[in-house]
Design an enzyme around this catalytic site. Sequence first.
Site, PDB file in Angstrom:
ATOM      1  N   LEU A   1      13.321  -7.093 -33.150  1.00  0.00           N
ATOM      2  CA  LEU A   1      12.477  -6.128 -33.530  1.00  0.00           C
ATOM      3  C   LEU A   1      12.021  -6.284 -34.834  1.00  0.00           C
ATOM      4  CD1 LEU A   1      14.628  -3.188 -31.876  1.00  0.00           C
ATOM      5  CD2 LEU A   1      13.053  -4.848 -30.984  1.00  0.00           C
ATOM      6  N   ASP A   2      10.811  -5.974 -35.114  1.00  0.00           N
ATOM      7  CA  ASP A   2      10.243  -5.843 -36.673  1.00  0.00           C
ATOM      8  C   ASP A   2      10.535  -4.149 -36.701  1.00  0.00           C
ATOM      9  OD1 ASP A   2       8.303  -4.353 -35.231  1.00  0.00           O
ATOM     10  OD2 ASP A   2       6.738  -5.928 -35.790  1.00  0.00           O
ATOM     11  N   SER A   3       9.718  -3.789 -38.012  1.00  0.00           N
ATOM     12  CA  SER A   3      10.254  -2.513 -38.710  1.00  0.00           C
ATOM     13  C   SER A   3       9.434  -1.378 -37.418  1.00  0.00           C
ATOM     14  CB  SER A   3       9.763  -2.239 -39.882  1.00  0.00           C
ATOM     15  OG  SER A   3       8.399  -2.588 -40.029  1.00  0.00           O
TER      16      SER A   3
ATOM     17  N   ASP B   1       8.676  -1.566 -34.199  1.00  0.00           N
ATOM     18  CA  ASP B   1       9.494  -1.621 -33.083  1.00  0.00           C
ATOM     19  C   ASP B   1      10.587  -0.806 -33.245  1.00  0.00           C
ATOM     20  OD1 ASP B   1       7.830  -3.587 -31.983  1.00  0.00           O
ATOM     21  OD2 ASP B   1       8.936  -5.410 -32.708  1.00  0.00           O
TER      22      ASP B   1
END
Lengths: 186, 93
Positions: B41-43, B45
């Site tokens: 996950l990125d920020s 997400d």
Amino acid sequence: MLMKRLLRGLLVRALAMLDGSRGASDGQEELIVRLRSWGVTIGENCRIYTTDFSTEPYLVTLGDRVGISGGTKFLTHDGSVWLLRGKRPEVQTFGTIRVGDDVYIGENCLILPGTEIGARSIIGAGSVVRGRIPENSLVTGNPAKIVGRASLFLEMLRENGNTMDTLALDYPTRRALLRRHFGLPE
Amino acid sequence: MSDTGREPIADEAVFAIIAADLDLPRAKLSADSRFDRDLGLDSLDFIQLVMAVEQGLGVKLDDGEAAKTKTIADLIALAKRSPPDTGAGEAQP
């Protein structure tokens, strides 16, 4: 024409000196004075890196501490009304844009007429924004959608290992520090 | 009722929300799954996931504490001690 421009430049600088928002050295004072002279309503302590406030800049209102990145464009009219001019040759359509306090708008956004951005919101780079954005929204995309709370995003930035207190460093020092931080050769 | 004034939260309820939000089979998730390294996950997400958990459980997670969570177990623990969401003027995706 040239003389007029020179005089205008001098006037802008003189007004900037009287503006009271001293301290910045990157042309912010002059730019904000110029934008205000065009009719944009701008609050205190804003940082603005665009001059694209449409043909009706007087319909744009920015709150206090608003940051706007380069390439962002405010649009205060709807050009598609041109299609109605066969029957109504003089017709035009307009909309105001209001940006609340403590808002950040990223690079290359398009803010459409009638938009209202609530206080403490963040607009992600490249977003196309329309309608009413509630306070404390994190918004991205085209058409822009609310992803979540801007306050959560800011807390995550605080926790991010790539967030550093480097603003006061001179260029060579910051460059060396960042290359080291990201494991790049000196 | 828990001391937060709402029904207790079951771990599986949180797993179900996470699996649905990330479009992953439940079997791929464990309490130790890290949001960044294991789930990728990125920020953005992660923020969407937090919103999904809040909406699914009817709770309001503290921003500062949510930002510190690294694993699903952390998020479950935070959800369990969080108050019900009153939805007072906050941004909803």
